[in-house]
Design a protein around this motif. Structure first.
Motif, PDB file in Angstrom:
ATOM      1  N   LYS A  96     -10.820 -11.862  35.284  1.00 22.81           N
ATOM      2  CA  LYS A  96     -10.810 -13.264  35.721  1.00 22.81           C
ATOM      3  C   LYS A  96      -9.587 -13.581  36.574  1.00 22.81           C
ATOM      4  O   LYS A  96      -9.627 -14.488  37.411  1.00 22.81           O
ATOM      5  CB  LYS A  96     -10.843 -14.176  34.498  1.00 22.81           C
ATOM      6  CG  LYS A  96     -12.145 -14.126  33.721  1.00 22.81           C
ATOM      7  CD  LYS A  96     -12.089 -15.023  32.488  1.00 22.81           C
ATOM      8  CE  LYS A  96     -13.390 -14.929  31.692  1.00 22.81           C
ATOM      9  NZ  LYS A  96     -13.337 -15.735  30.443  1.00 22.81           N
ATOM     10  N   ALA A  97      -8.509 -12.850  36.363  1.00 27.36           N
ATOM     11  CA  ALA A  97      -7.277 -13.121  37.100  1.00 27.36           C
ATOM     12  C   ALA A  97      -7.241 -12.461  38.475  1.00 27.36           C
ATOM     13  O   ALA A  97      -6.617 -12.979  39.400  1.00 27.36           O
ATOM     14  CB  ALA A  97      -6.072 -12.657  36.269  1.00 27.36           C
ATOM     15  N   VAL A  98      -7.918 -11.317  38.619  1.00 19.52           N
ATOM     16  CA  VAL A  98      -7.851 -10.553  39.872  1.00 19.52           C
ATOM     17  C   VAL A  98      -8.292 -11.359  41.095  1.00 19.52           C
ATOM     18  O   VAL A  98      -7.633 -11.297  42.146  1.00 19.52           O
ATOM     19  CB  VAL A  98      -8.678  -9.253  39.754  1.00 19.52           C
ATOM     20  CG1 VAL A  98      -8.865  -8.597  41.119  1.00 19.52           C
ATOM     21  CG2 VAL A  98      -7.997  -8.288  38.795  1.00 19.52           C
ATOM     22  N   PRO A  99      -9.383 -12.151  41.038  1.00 21.38           N
ATOM     23  CA  PRO A  99      -9.783 -12.910  42.240  1.00 21.38           C
ATOM     24  C   PRO A  99      -8.732 -13.911  42.718  1.00 21.38           C
ATOM     25  O   PRO A  99      -8.805 -14.369  43.864  1.00 21.38           O
ATOM     26  CB  PRO A  99     -11.051 -13.652  41.774  1.00 21.38           C
ATOM     27  CG  PRO A  99     -11.583 -12.826  40.655  1.00 21.38           C
ATOM     28  CD  PRO A  99     -10.369 -12.307  39.961  1.00 21.38           C
ATOM     29  N   LEU A 100      -7.753 -14.228  41.881  1.00 20.66           N
ATOM     30  CA  LEU A 100      -6.707 -15.167  42.271  1.00 20.66           C
ATOM     31  C   LEU A 100      -5.643 -14.515  43.143  1.00 20.66           C
ATOM     32  O   LEU A 100      -4.844 -15.208  43.769  1.00 20.66           O
ATOM     33  CB  LEU A 100      -6.047 -15.767  41.025  1.00 20.66           C
ATOM     34  CG  LEU A 100      -6.981 -16.475  40.034  1.00 20.66           C
ATOM     35  CD1 LEU A 100      -6.192 -16.952  38.821  1.00 20.66           C
ATOM     36  CD2 LEU A 100      -7.692 -17.643  40.701  1.00 20.66           C
ATOM     37  N   LEU A 101      -5.607 -13.173  43.160  1.00 20.61           N
ATOM     38  CA  LEU A 101      -4.633 -12.471  43.998  1.00 20.61           C
ATOM     39  C   LEU A 101      -4.989 -12.667  45.468  1.00 20.61           C
ATOM     40  O   LEU A 101      -6.141 -12.536  45.866  1.00 20.61           O
ATOM     41  CB  LEU A 101      -4.616 -10.982  43.662  1.00 20.61           C
ATOM     42  CG  LEU A 101      -4.193 -10.603  42.231  1.00 20.61           C
ATOM     43  CD1 LEU A 101      -4.330  -9.101  42.031  1.00 20.61           C
ATOM     44  CD2 LEU A 101      -2.778 -11.059  41.950  1.00 20.61           C
ATOM     45  N   VAL A 102      -3.991 -12.972  46.281  1.00 22.21           N
ATOM     46  CA  VAL A 102      -4.215 -13.258  47.703  1.00 22.21           C
ATOM     47  C   VAL A 102      -4.008 -11.982  48.511  1.00 22.21           C
ATOM     48  O   VAL A 102      -2.953 -11.339  48.423  1.00 22.21           O
ATOM     49  CB  VAL A 102      -3.255 -14.358  48.199  1.00 22.21           C
ATOM     50  CG1 VAL A 102      -3.509 -14.664  49.668  1.00 22.21           C
ATOM     51  CG2 VAL A 102      -3.422 -15.613  47.350  1.00 22.21           C
ATOM     52  N   ALA A 103      -5.010 -11.627  49.316  1.00 26.89           N
ATOM     53  CA  ALA A 103      -4.977 -10.353  50.043  1.00 26.89           C
ATOM     54  C   ALA A 103      -3.826 -10.276  51.031  1.00 26.89           C
ATOM     55  O   ALA A 103      -3.201  -9.232  51.200  1.00 26.89           O
ATOM     56  CB  ALA A 103      -6.308 -10.129  50.761  1.00 26.89           C
ATOM     57  N   ASP A 104      -3.532 -11.392  51.735  1.00 27.96           N
ATOM     58  CA  ASP A 104      -2.504 -11.336  52.775  1.00 27.96           C
ATOM     59  C   ASP A 104      -1.098 -11.638  52.235  1.00 27.96           C
ATOM     60  O   ASP A 104      -0.143 -11.711  52.995  1.00 27.96           O
ATOM     61  CB  ASP A 104      -2.843 -12.284  53.921  1.00 27.96           C
ATOM     62  CG  ASP A 104      -2.985 -13.735  53.454  1.00 27.96           C
ATOM     63  OD1 ASP A 104      -2.861 -13.972  52.248  1.00 27.96           O
ATOM     64  OD2 ASP A 104      -3.226 -14.611  54.302  1.00 27.96           O
ATOM     65  N   ARG A 105      -0.973 -11.844  50.919  1.00 27.93           N
ATOM     66  CA  ARG A 105       0.344 -12.031  50.297  1.00 27.93           C
ATOM     67  C   ARG A 105       0.405 -11.194  49.022  1.00 27.93           C
ATOM     68  O   ARG A 105       0.344 -11.710  47.914  1.00 27.93           O
ATOM     69  CB  ARG A 105       0.586 -13.504  49.962  1.00 27.93           C
ATOM     70  CG  ARG A 105       1.158 -14.297  51.121  1.00 27.93           C
ATOM     71  CD  ARG A 105       1.716 -15.639  50.672  1.00 27.93           C
ATOM     72  NE  ARG A 105       0.737 -16.446  49.942  1.00 27.93           N
ATOM     73  CZ  ARG A 105       0.989 -16.989  48.760  1.00 27.93           C
ATOM     74  NH1 ARG A 105       2.128 -16.783  48.152  1.00 27.93           N
ATOM     75  NH2 ARG A 105       0.079 -17.736  48.161  1.00 27.93           N
ATOM     76  N   PRO A 106       0.489  -9.855  49.164  1.00 25.98           N
ATOM     77  CA  PRO A 106       0.372  -8.992  47.991  1.00 25.98           C
ATOM     78  C   PRO A 106       1.476  -9.181  46.959  1.00 25.98           C
ATOM     79  O   PRO A 106       1.259  -9.015  45.775  1.00 25.98           O
ATOM     80  CB  PRO A 106       0.402  -7.581  48.588  1.00 25.98           C
ATOM     81  CG  PRO A 106       1.040  -7.738  49.927  1.00 25.98           C
ATOM     82  CD  PRO A 106       0.660  -9.096  50.412  1.00 25.98           C
ATOM     83  N   GLY A 107       2.699  -9.528  47.413  1.00 25.70           N
ATOM     84  CA  GLY A 107       3.784  -9.729  46.452  1.00 25.70           C
ATOM     85  C   GLY A 107       4.090  -8.464  45.667  1.00 25.70           C
ATOM     86  O   GLY A 107       4.035  -7.353  46.180  1.00 25.70           O
ATOM     87  N   ASN A 108       4.421  -8.646  44.384  1.00 30.58           N
ATOM     88  CA  ASN A 108       4.709  -7.498  43.525  1.00 30.58           C
ATOM     89  C   ASN A 108       3.417  -6.735  43.230  1.00 30.58           C
ATOM     90  O   ASN A 108       2.343  -7.328  43.138  1.00 30.58           O
ATOM     91  CB  ASN A 108       5.345  -7.963  42.221  1.00 30.58           C
ATOM     92  CG  ASN A 108       6.660  -8.695  42.456  1.00 30.58           C
ATOM     93  OD1 ASN A 108       7.484  -8.250  43.250  1.00 30.58           O
ATOM     94  ND2 ASN A 108       6.845  -9.824  41.781  1.00 30.58           N
ATOM     95  N   LEU A 109       3.546  -5.432  43.074  1.00 29.25           N
ATOM     96  CA  LEU A 109       2.354  -4.596  42.865  1.00 29.25           C
ATOM     97  C   LEU A 109       1.877  -4.683  41.416  1.00 29.25           C
ATOM     98  O   LEU A 109       2.667  -4.565  40.481  1.00 29.25           O
ATOM     99  CB  LEU A 109       2.664  -3.144  43.204  1.00 29.25           C
ATOM    100  CG  LEU A 109       1.498  -2.154  43.036  1.00 29.25           C
ATOM    101  CD1 LEU A 109       0.394  -2.451  44.044  1.00 29.25           C
ATOM    102  CD2 LEU A 109       1.980  -0.717  43.187  1.00 29.25           C
ATOM    103  N   VAL A 110       0.581  -4.870  41.240  1.00 24.42           N
ATOM    104  CA  VAL A 110      -0.040  -4.854  39.917  1.00 24.42           C
ATOM    105  C   VAL A 110      -0.566  -3.447  39.658  1.00 24.42           C
ATOM    106  O   VAL A 110      -1.311  -2.885  40.475  1.00 24.42           O
ATOM    107  CB  VAL A 110      -1.198  -5.865  39.834  1.00 24.42           C
ATOM    108  CG1 VAL A 110      -1.896  -5.761  38.476  1.00 24.42           C
ATOM    109  CG2 VAL A 110      -0.696  -7.280  40.066  1.00 24.42           C
ATOM    110  N   VAL A 111      -0.167  -2.859  38.535  1.00 25.89           N
ATOM    111  CA  VAL A 111      -0.684  -1.568  38.100  1.00 25.89           C
ATOM    112  C   VAL A 111      -1.397  -1.805  36.772  1.00 25.89           C
ATOM    113  O   VAL A 111      -0.770  -2.226  35.795  1.00 25.89           O
ATOM    114  CB  VAL A 111       0.441  -0.526  37.924  1.00 25.89           C
ATOM    115  CG1 VAL A 111      -0.126   0.785  37.372  1.00 25.89           C
ATOM    116  CG2 VAL A 111       1.153  -0.282  39.247  1.00 25.89           C
TER     117      VAL A 111
END
Length: 348
Positions: A96-111
């Motif tokens: 549910k949280a992944v779609p909130l990530l913005v493609a053009d502003r990756p920020g810190n990397l999620v692993v």
């Protein structure tokens, strides 16, 4: 589809890591999943222990607040540079949280680490079409992988092995990368000061971990097989598995059985409930879960979850921290006795 092949990690770090928003590492071999997650976290953050460089979350941390993932990816590092948001047990809340990530502003990397994911799983459906989201499928080690592992752990310590020894090791290892490394490390320590590993050394030191996994412990516990549960726990403990980790996986197992039991109480057969479960259940585990969901009722599963919760709280208290193994061991045996009691009641 952005698939990160592990042999291409260096290339990914040079060319793609800066624009990647998240990397999902998944598969049936929890040891390989964890090992690769650690390597990736260290490659980006330089450490796994620096709280300013690595933020650790569990799927349950996102359950009530999916936006927290975005907040952590956009948070600035105290010391500068890019941080890593390390998500363990990635599941429905993470999805549910992944779609909130913005493609053009990756920020810190999620692993993110996950277990077995079917082709139709929500997480794969989210990651595979997205250019800024990467996946790393992990499969059980092949003989070639195990040969490479033996070279890394033994040959690198100047311990020679012949074909017979390597084949014996391959036959013993394989279920879990982390456990395989631990067995090889024990063997190397046993042979310290020598130049060659013999078949007698292997037989003296290495247990058979090819067929031993956390699933073996959980299956024995929730089936009510006391002796098997006791043996599996002892071997997992001796291999380095933490009590807290085992309790967390037991809690997940109980929660899964509870969801399946709800479906049964609504009219589905145990077989249908397990076959139609979402996310899908690995086919080798389906007969086991069918048996267990028929054995346990909702009230007893609630009691089991409370038992696991109490043990988890006890292991986290400062006074009892030295007794973690004993607390965890007692909890698993109590669960197995509860299952055994249900089996006897069912027969009567």
């Amino acid at each position: 589809m952005a698939i990160l092949k592990w042999t291409g990690l260096d290339s990914f770090l040079r060319r793609d890591a800066d624009t990647a928003g998240a990397v999902l590492i998944y598969g049936p071999d929890a040891g390989t999943v964890r090992e690769r997650a650690r390597q990736l976290v260290i490659s980006i953050a330089g450490s796994i222990d620096d709280p300013f460089a690595v933020i650790r979350l569990d799927d349950s941390d996102l359950a009530g607040d999916p936006a927290r993932l975005v907040d952590e990816t956009q948070a600035l590092s105290f010391g500068g540079g890019r941080r890593v948001v390390w998500v363990e047990n990635a599941g429905s809340a993470f999805a549910k949280a992944v779609p909130l990530l913005v493609a053009d502003r990756p920020g810190n990397l999620v692993v993110a680490e996950a277990g077995v994911l079917a082709k139709t799983a929500a997480l794969r459906s989210l990651f595979e079409p997205a250019a800024h989201l990467w996946i790393v499928p992990c499969y059980e080690d092949s003989e070639v992988d195990l040969e490479r592992l033996i070279v890394e752990e033994l040959d690198a310590k100047d311990l020679a092995t012949d074909l017979e020894v390597r084949q014996a090791l391959i036959d013993l290892l394989g279920a879990d990368r982390r456990m395989s490394r631990q067995e090889l490390a024990k063997l190397a320590l046993y042979c310290h000061g020598r130049t060659r590993v013999t078949l007698a050394d292997v037989e003296a030191v290495c247990g058979d971990v090819a067929d031993l996994s956390v699933d073996d412990l959980l299956n024995a516990v929730f089936d009510g097989a006391l002796a098997d549960a006791d043996e599996a726990f002892m071997r997992l403990r001796d291999s380095g598995q933490s009590g807290a980790g085992l309790l967390a996986m037991a809690a997940n197992h109980a929660a899964r059985l509870t969801r399946l039991r709800v479906d049964v109480e609504r009219g589905k057969s145990p077989e249908m409930a397990v076959r139609q479960a979402r996310p899908p259940i690995f086919y080798k585990q389906q007969p086991v879960l069918q048996r267990q969901v028929a054995l346990w009722d909702g009230e007893s599963l609630l009691a089991a979850s409370e038992m696991i919760g109490r043990a988890t709280r006890d292991t986290r208290t400062t006074i009892l921290s030295a007794l973690n193994d004993q607390i965890t061991h007692r909890a698993f045996l109590s669960l197995a006795r509860l299952a055994l009691q249900h089996r006897h009641n069912t027969r009567n």
